[in-house]
Scaffold this active site. Structure first.
Site, PDB file in Angstrom:
ATOM      1  N   HIS A  20     -70.228  79.262   3.158  1.00  0.00           N
ATOM      2  CA  HIS A  20     -70.033  79.596   1.927  1.00  0.00           C
ATOM      3  C   HIS A  20     -68.855  80.784   1.432  1.00  0.00           C
ATOM      4  O   HIS A  20     -69.006  81.060   0.768  1.00  0.00           O
ATOM      5  CB  HIS A  20     -71.362  80.122   1.449  1.00  0.00           C
ATOM      6  CG  HIS A  20     -71.664  81.721   3.659  1.00  0.00           C
ATOM      7  ND1 HIS A  20     -71.840  81.532   4.063  1.00  0.00           N
ATOM      8  CD2 HIS A  20     -70.953  82.738   2.925  1.00  0.00           C
ATOM      9  CE1 HIS A  20     -71.532  82.754   5.008  1.00  0.00           C
ATOM     10  NE2 HIS A  20     -71.521  83.583   4.427  1.00  0.00           N
ATOM     11  N   ASP A  75     -73.488  75.326   6.990  1.00  0.00           N
ATOM     12  CA  ASP A  75     -73.114  76.371   6.709  1.00  0.00           C
ATOM     13  C   ASP A  75     -72.101  76.310   7.349  1.00  0.00           C
ATOM     14  O   ASP A  75     -71.600  77.073   8.057  1.00  0.00           O
ATOM     15  CB  ASP A  75     -74.124  77.873   6.615  1.00  0.00           C
ATOM     16  CG  ASP A  75     -73.394  78.074   5.824  1.00  0.00           C
ATOM     17  OD1 ASP A  75     -72.442  78.135   5.019  1.00  0.00           O
ATOM     18  OD2 ASP A  75     -73.333  80.268   5.865  1.00  0.00           O
ATOM     19  N   GLY A 130     -67.575  90.043   5.489  1.00  0.00           N
ATOM     20  CA  GLY A 130     -66.320  90.101   5.209  1.00  0.00           C
ATOM     21  C   GLY A 130     -66.075  89.369   6.474  1.00  0.00           C
ATOM     22  O   GLY A 130     -65.368  89.160   7.305  1.00  0.00           O
ATOM     23  N   ASN A 131     -67.055  89.566   7.970  1.00  0.00           N
ATOM     24  CA  ASN A 131     -67.171  88.676   8.905  1.00  0.00           C
ATOM     25  C   ASN A 131     -67.269  86.937   8.871  1.00  0.00           C
ATOM     26  O   ASN A 131     -67.361  86.566  10.376  1.00  0.00           O
ATOM     27  CB  ASN A 131     -68.195  89.149   9.854  1.00  0.00           C
ATOM     28  CG  ASN A 131     -67.972  90.508  10.326  1.00  0.00           C
ATOM     29  OD1 ASN A 131     -67.771  91.732  10.273  1.00  0.00           O
ATOM     30  ND2 ASN A 131     -66.465  90.268  11.687  1.00  0.00           N
ATOM     31  N   SER A 132     -68.171  87.208   7.769  1.00  0.00           N
ATOM     32  CA  SER A 132     -68.548  85.964   7.809  1.00  0.00           C
ATOM     33  C   SER A 132     -67.209  84.541   8.349  1.00  0.00           C
ATOM     34  O   SER A 132     -66.408  84.682   7.656  1.00  0.00           O
ATOM     35  CB  SER A 132     -69.019  84.642   6.263  1.00  0.00           C
ATOM     36  OG  SER A 132     -70.282  85.239   6.105  1.00  0.00           O
ATOM     37  N   LEU A 145     -86.278  61.185   7.074  1.00  0.00           N
ATOM     38  CA  LEU A 145     -87.166  60.552   6.919  1.00  0.00           C
ATOM     39  C   LEU A 145     -86.930  60.718   5.829  1.00  0.00           C
ATOM     40  O   LEU A 145     -88.099  59.203   5.592  1.00  0.00           O
ATOM     41  CB  LEU A 145     -88.596  61.209   7.757  1.00  0.00           C
ATOM     42  CG  LEU A 145     -88.321  60.869   9.876  1.00  0.00           C
ATOM     43  CD1 LEU A 145     -89.696  61.830  10.171  1.00  0.00           C
ATOM     44  CD2 LEU A 145     -88.812  59.409   9.551  1.00  0.00           C
ATOM     45  N   GLY A 146     -87.527  61.546   4.815  1.00  0.00           N
ATOM     46  CA  GLY A 146     -87.592  61.300   3.432  1.00  0.00           C
ATOM     47  C   GLY A 146     -88.956  62.080   3.732  1.00  0.00           C
ATOM     48  O   GLY A 146     -90.188  61.752   2.665  1.00  0.00           O
ATOM     49  N   VAL A 147     -89.289  62.754   4.390  1.00  0.00           N
ATOM     50  CA  VAL A 147     -90.956  63.883   4.144  1.00  0.00           C
ATOM     51  C   VAL A 147     -90.916  65.192   3.737  1.00  0.00           C
ATOM     52  O   VAL A 147     -89.435  65.493   3.895  1.00  0.00           O
ATOM     53  CB  VAL A 147     -91.733  63.774   5.151  1.00  0.00           C
ATOM     54  CG1 VAL A 147     -91.729  62.407   5.749  1.00  0.00           C
ATOM     55  CG2 VAL A 147     -90.577  64.028   6.521  1.00  0.00           C
TER      56      VAL A 147
END
Length: 389
Positions: A124, A154, A225-227, A282-284
């Site tokens: 981000h 992220d 700002g710490n991200s 898996l697609g669930v």
């Protein structure tokens, strides 16, 4: 009571700057060899009453924590009347161009983890940036290119081309609740800052921040700002990448979250080697009432027996393997499943095209199924929410 408010901790604002051309995300010639430093042994300077100073730790680690400045071009939504040629001509005559855009500046942090110039930060912070400038502790600045991003965790990897770079080694030994940690970053853009606290909890998940969550919780002060900044132990090893805070005011309330260094290193190596992180799928769609929260707004961490399936992606691995809506998945390869987060993480770690044994409860019967795991689609493509696997 309202639900908790979690905030990603990059700073951004709108400013008037010259538009920059987008940078290429990754190149096919990206090297796959990365030089990483070895974990530092634990040495504490102090006296009988406790640690007297963390200055040696800060001196060893602060130079490898960088400030990241980004610029992204933001297009304004046009007014519906701009679709009418008469109104469009009038507004354009008065300088209101339909395609006006302006840059958005952002501020975050990053950690140099290799002499090759690879830097770990948050997706981000740099994921939508057109230009990235990295400022080092010693005053040097350099433009960075994005090697790859992983929105599901992220995390992002960027690279700069400078020599004599300081680094922070990854901590490979286990963390424990109560360990002392330091958070280093650039909160509110005031300049590099160090705060101290302890590891408050491990394995935090179900917060709805990322798709895949295994957070370290700390009370070391973390602010916007710490991200992407570093969470280090007293020996100067990288414990985690600071990512988010729990806050009702926008500032630190003593509950911060960092992505563990083991996960960050794994994601980084996948990105450098393949340009992306390859995960099983898996697609669930998972049934999860209250979205992981209790009625009073607190987080529901209670384990249950099995995970109930709400829906199936048509033609996906689960559909082809015989899993049906309302089935309760009890185990994967003889490993019991008790939560949605556990199911997602278990499947994600399995190599695509691998066949797994899935035991489901269907009505009053247990059914054993053989399912071939697929490759998890990119977040931008499948637009899944955090309750899907």
């Amino acid at each position: 009571m309202s639900k908790p408010y979690f905030r990603l901790i990059a700073l951004s604002s709108l400013i008037a700057l010259t538009a920059c051309q987008p940078k290429d995300k990754a190149e096919s010639s990206t090297p796959t060899q990365v030089t990483l430093s070895q974990e530092r042994p634990l040495t504490i300077q102090g006296n009988a009453s406790g640690v007297s100073s963390y200055a040696p730790t800060v001196k060893a680690t602060a130079p490898a924590v960088v400030n990241i400045f980004t610029t992204a071009i933001v297009k304004h939504n046009s007014h519906p009347l701009m679709n009418d040629p008469m109104f469009r001509r009038f507004f354009e005559f008065h300088g209101m161009n339909q395609n006006e855009s302006e840059p958005r500046s952002g501020l975050g942090s990053g950690v140099i983890v290799s002499k090759d110039g690879y830097i770990l930060t948050n997706n981000h912070v740099v994921g939508k940036a057109n230009e990235i400038v990295v400022a080092l502790h010693d005053g040097r600045k350099a433009k960075a290119k994005v090697i790859g991003t992983d929105p599901d965790s992220d995390l992002a990897v960027i690279k700069i081309d400078l020599k004599d770079l300081p680094t922070i080694p990854f901590k490979t030994s286990a963390n424990e609740v109560g360990d002392v940690v330091l958070a280093i970053g650039n909160p509110f853009g005031v300049g590099q800052t160090v705060t101290q606290g302890i590891i408050s909890a491990l394995g935090r998940n179900g917060l709805g921040i990322n798709t895949f969550e295994d957070f370290i919780q700390t009370d070391a002060a973390i602010n916007p700002g710490n991200s992407g900044g570093a969470l280090v132990d007293v020996a100067g090893n990288l414990v985690g990448i600071n990512t988010a805070i729990y806050s009702r005011s926008g500032g630190s309330m003593g509950i911060g979250f960092a992505i563990p260094s083991q996960l960050a290193q794994s994601v980084m190596m996948e990105i450098i080697s393949h340009g992306q992180v390859v995960r099983g799928w898996l697609g669930v769609e998972i049934k999860q009432d209250n979205a992981g929260f209790n009625e009073d707004g607190s987080i529901n961490n209670k384990a249950s027996e099995g995970v109930e399936i709400g829906g199936i992606v048509r033609g996906g691995p689960a559909d082809e393997g015989g899993i049906r809506p309302n089935d309760m998945i009890l185990s994967i390869n003889n490993q019991k499943v008790s939560s949605a987060n556990q199911l997602m993480n278990t499947i994600a770690k399995i190599k695509p095209d691998s066949k797994i044994n899935v035991v489901v409860k269907r009505g009053n019967q247990e059914v054993e199924l053989g399912v071939t795991v697929g490759k998890r689609p990119k977040m931008e493509q499948n637009q899944e929410n955090d309750e899907q696997e």
